[in-house]
Design an enzyme around this catalytic site. Sequence first.
Site, mmCIF file in Angstrom:
data_model
loop_
_atom_site.group_PDB
_atom_site.id
_atom_site.type_symbol
_atom_site.label_atom_id
_atom_site.label_comp_id
_atom_site.label_asym_id
_atom_site.label_seq_id
_atom_site.Cartn_x
_atom_site.Cartn_y
_atom_site.Cartn_z
ATOM 1 C CE1 TYR A 32 1.165 -0.343 4.365
ATOM 2 C CE2 TYR A 32 0.146 1.830 4.369
ATOM 3 C CZ TYR A 32 0.964 0.892 4.968
ATOM 4 O OH TYR A 32 1.576 1.186 6.162
ATOM 5 N NE ARG A 51 7.073 4.125 0.189
ATOM 6 C CZ ARG A 51 6.892 4.925 1.236
ATOM 7 N NH1 ARG A 51 7.937 5.264 1.991
ATOM 8 N NH2 ARG A 51 5.705 5.393 1.534
ATOM 9 N NE ARG A 99 -6.730 -18.744 4.664
ATOM 10 C CZ ARG A 99 -5.817 -19.509 5.243
ATOM 11 N NH1 ARG A 99 -5.730 -20.790 4.909
ATOM 12 N NH2 ARG A 99 -4.959 -19.014 6.115
ATOM 13 C CG HIS A 101 -0.224 -20.609 3.325
ATOM 14 N ND1 HIS A 101 -1.508 -20.988 3.660
ATOM 15 C CD2 HIS A 101 0.352 -20.187 4.473
ATOM 16 C CE1 HIS A 101 -1.705 -20.795 4.954
ATOM 17 N NE2 HIS A 101 -0.585 -20.308 5.473
ATOM 18 C CE LYS A 146 3.375 3.225 3.147
ATOM 19 N NZ LYS A 146 3.468 3.225 4.603
ATOM 20 C CD GLU A 178 10.472 1.514 10.099
ATOM 21 O OE1 GLU A 178 10.486 2.481 9.326
ATOM 22 O OE2 GLU A 178 10.094 0.377 9.750
ATOM 23 C CG LEU A 202 8.607 2.392 4.388
ATOM 24 C CD1 LEU A 202 8.392 1.224 3.434
ATOM 25 C CD2 LEU A 202 7.285 3.071 4.691
HETATM 26 O O1 PSZ Z 1 -1.360 8.838 8.568
HETATM 27 C C1 PSZ Z 1 -0.418 8.230 9.135
HETATM 28 O O2 PSZ Z 1 -0.383 8.038 10.343
HETATM 29 C C2 PSZ Z 1 0.730 7.777 8.310
HETATM 30 S S1 PSZ Z 1 0.833 8.090 6.675
HETATM 31 C C3 PSZ Z 1 2.294 7.276 6.516
HETATM 32 C C4 PSZ Z 1 2.687 6.790 7.704
HETATM 33 C C5 PSZ Z 1 1.797 7.073 8.743
HETATM 34 N N1 PSZ Z 1 3.818 6.090 7.939
HETATM 35 C C6 PSZ Z 1 4.716 5.624 6.950
HETATM 36 C C7 PSZ Z 1 5.914 4.978 7.560
HETATM 37 C C8 PSZ Z 1 5.809 3.698 8.173
HETATM 38 O O3 PSZ Z 1 4.622 3.088 8.228
HETATM 39 C C9 PSZ Z 1 6.959 3.096 8.730
HETATM 40 C C10 PSZ Z 1 6.878 1.773 9.402
HETATM 41 N N2 PSZ Z 1 8.150 3.726 8.651
HETATM 42 C C11 PSZ Z 1 8.279 4.945 8.086
HETATM 43 C C12 PSZ Z 1 7.173 5.605 7.539
HETATM 44 C C13 PSZ Z 1 7.368 6.952 6.906
HETATM 45 O O4 PSZ Z 1 7.198 6.848 5.520
HETATM 46 P P1 PSZ Z 1 6.672 8.081 4.645
HETATM 47 O O5 PSZ Z 1 7.544 9.223 4.983
HETATM 48 O O6 PSZ Z 1 6.845 7.611 3.246
HETATM 49 O O7 PSZ Z 1 5.249 8.306 5.026
#
Ligand code: PSZ
Length: 290
Positions: A32, A51, A99, A101, A146, A178, A202
């Site tokens: 996503y 990305r 379904r 895997h 992601k 992170e 990420l």
């Molecule tokens: O609305 C929200 O709370 C959001 S929108 C994007 C995020 C949160 N986070 C993205 C993210 C992440 O999920 C993890 C695990 N690490 C880093 C980030 C930062 O990524 P960017 O800067 O691309 O959003």
Amino acid sequence: MKFAILDGKIIERREAKVDVEDRGYQFGDGVYEVIRVYNGKMFTVTEHLNRLVKSLDSIGIKLPYTMDQLNDLLEELIEKNKLQLGTIYMQISRGVAPRNHAFPTENVRPSLVAYTKEVSRPLESLKMGVKTIVTDDIRWLRCDIKSLNLLGNLLAKQKAAEAGCFEAIQHRSGDVTEGSSSNIYMIKNGKVITHQSDNLILKGITKDVILQVCERNNIVVEERTFTLDELIDAEEVFLSSTTAEVMPIIEVDGKRVGDALPGPVTKLLQEWFELEIEKRCGALNDKILF
Ligand code: PSZ
């Protein structure tokens, strides 16, 4: 009336439903993106779509649309939903199949869903800073994808919420990785230090913009592993994400960072980040009052 994208078409939001055998629903088998919209314009959309393609490639899903088609669809969605300030959520799963895997062998069409949400800028938190807790990073070893699988992130964020905190800072054996939904930075001797973009985090689009802004303004950046002890001891700490932008952190696990106020380097980065938004999306109505 609000609209959503379902499999390449714009339809009414309440009509957008997916099959119970969608692999996104059953396995989290998909990826996503969340894209910020300011003044009705997408911020860093090319970076987000690049990305997305990288995430898709790494799990073997072929995007059934070109980048241009996706971009046009998203622009049309913003227009139809009259979105000025908010986010687009977009996800692609491997598709609908009985379904099992292992990936489906027959040609299954990946499912695409996107919709918008009105989200204001968190101006109060951006001005005052936020509190955080620290927690074990229990996630898998491909955090660079992601992925829809977010249980580790959710458990971490829930712990933060229960502690009345904005974010949970994750670590592996004392090394900071992170946040549950953000990248983490500390300032030491005026230098910006953040985890290198490897498989354990990420690679944030916001991080990319921040690093570019640092380079242009001669702020030294070190991308390296750092420990919780270094973090607690830092001059300043902040986090970044698409919606949180450059967010000052004033407390880590009940310990104050500096004098518990957003620090000078963080504030500079916030100002430069706002300029970057305005450069790409036009003048902002509401800004952080420094
Ligand atoms: O609305 C929200 O709370 C959001 S929108 C994007 C995020 C949160 N986070 C993205 C993210 C992440 O999920 C993890 C695990 N690490 C880093 C980030 C930062 O990524 P960017 O800067 O691309 O959003």
